[in-house]
Design an enzyme around this catalytic site. Sequence first.
Site, short mmCIF file in Angstrom:
data_model
loop_
_atom_site.label_atom_id
_atom_site.label_comp_id
_atom_site.label_asym_id
_atom_site.label_seq_id
_atom_site.Cartn_x
_atom_site.Cartn_y
_atom_site.Cartn_z
N ASP A 109 59.70 0.84 32.04
CA ASP A 109 58.80 1.85 32.61
C ASP A 109 57.39 1.30 32.87
OD1 ASP A 109 60.90 3.68 32.37
OD2 ASP A 109 60.27 4.29 30.36
N ARG A 137 75.32 -5.74 26.12
CA ARG A 137 74.47 -5.38 27.26
C ARG A 137 74.59 -6.39 28.40
NH1 ARG A 137 70.46 -1.87 27.16
NH2 ARG A 137 70.15 -1.92 24.92
N GLU A 166 59.82 16.05 41.07
CA GLU A 166 60.61 14.82 41.29
C GLU A 166 61.46 14.92 42.55
OE1 GLU A 166 61.17 13.15 36.77
OE2 GLU A 166 62.86 14.18 37.68
N LEU A 207 67.95 -2.13 31.56
CA LEU A 207 68.59 -3.22 32.30
C LEU A 207 68.11 -4.58 31.80
CD1 LEU A 207 68.22 -1.53 35.76
CD2 LEU A 207 70.38 -1.93 34.55
N SER A 266 70.36 15.71 39.61
CA SER A 266 69.60 16.59 40.50
C SER A 266 68.70 15.78 41.44
CB SER A 266 68.77 17.61 39.70
OG SER A 266 67.76 16.98 38.96
N ASN A 267 68.22 14.64 40.98
CA ASN A 267 67.43 13.78 41.89
C ASN A 267 68.32 13.16 42.95
OD1 ASN A 267 64.45 13.45 41.14
ND2 ASN A 267 65.49 13.46 39.15
N GLN A 315 60.77 18.39 37.18
CA GLN A 315 61.90 18.00 38.03
C GLN A 315 61.75 18.54 39.45
OE1 GLN A 315 65.84 18.32 36.35
NE2 GLN A 315 65.54 16.27 35.53
N HIS A 362 60.54 8.27 36.69
CA HIS A 362 60.29 8.48 35.26
C HIS A 362 59.51 9.78 35.07
CE1 HIS A 362 59.65 7.39 31.10
NE2 HIS A 362 58.40 7.78 31.24
C1 GRF Z 1 64.76 12.87 35.61
O1 GRF Z 1 63.85 13.72 34.99
C2 GRF Z 1 64.20 11.49 35.74
O2 GRF Z 1 62.82 11.44 35.79
C3 GRF Z 1 64.67 10.81 34.47
O3 GRF Z 1 65.91 11.37 34.20
C4 GRF Z 1 66.00 12.66 34.77
C5 GRF Z 1 67.25 12.68 35.59
O4 GRF Z 1 67.59 13.97 36.01
N1 GRF Z 1 64.68 9.38 34.64
P1 GRF Z 1 68.75 14.18 37.08
O5 GRF Z 1 70.00 13.51 36.53
O6 GRF Z 1 68.30 13.58 38.37
O7 GRF Z 1 68.92 15.67 37.17
#
Ligand code: GRF
Length: 221
Positions: free
Chosen positions: A148, A68, A177, A96, A16-17, A174, A112
């Site tokens: 983080d 990794r 975000e 990472l 979604s981001n 979100q 985050h």
């Molecule tokens: C978000 O809440 C972000 O902060 C975290 O993972 C989630 C990802 O959500 N790191 P999406 O895949 O962008 O919907």
Amino acid sequence: MAENCRCVVLVSGSGSNLQALLDRAAEGTLGAEVTAVVSNRPNAYALERAGAARVATQVVDHTAFLDRATFDAGLEDAVARFEPDLVVLAGFMRVLTPDFVARFGGRLINIHPSLLPAFRGLHTHRKALEEGCRIHGTTVHFVTEDLDAGPIIAQAALRVHETDTPDSLRERVQALEHRLLPQAVGWYAEGRLRTEAQRVSVTGHADPPGELFAPAPEPEW
Ligand code: GRF
């Protein structure tokens, strides 16, 4: 920063981001192009979002690598091929290695779901409720070797309501975000972020005065 900031987005899930970035890029208001989307999960819905926006995708499936270090080497190659000016971790659920961070350091950012440095790691909404937080939110930060913990670029916050659950907080955070991440990417693309020690400033930006009380003060205060 180059006129055309090439942005590679790393994802693991819903995306979604990523969608928020794609929407702003399509509107021409992101200030950057989403050049490619790289996922460690072949079935991540984010890949469909990228496909619908005609953005290049690549899967680097972590389960196909021995450890990794070899996964990160493969990921590094995949990302580098797209010649990114900026690498965005948007729901990328792998820690990472220092080598990867060193390769893209200074042009690697993460979103985050907490007000860092509170609640690093997973289950941030549940932890915020367990700790009785009145204010919760999200952070965009530069990525360093420590999980983080890199310099904070921007944060957005909301009041925690008595009726909130981890799910309701996730949904409300979100929504923040989806506004915060494109803004931070835009600032980066415009070359406006300056980092000194752990502090990031946005050149040419004056914050309006403002406070957030939670619970909100009574009107007569
Ligand atoms: C978000 O809440 C972000 O902060 C975290 O993972 C989630 C990802 O959500 N790191 P999406 O895949 O962008 O919907």
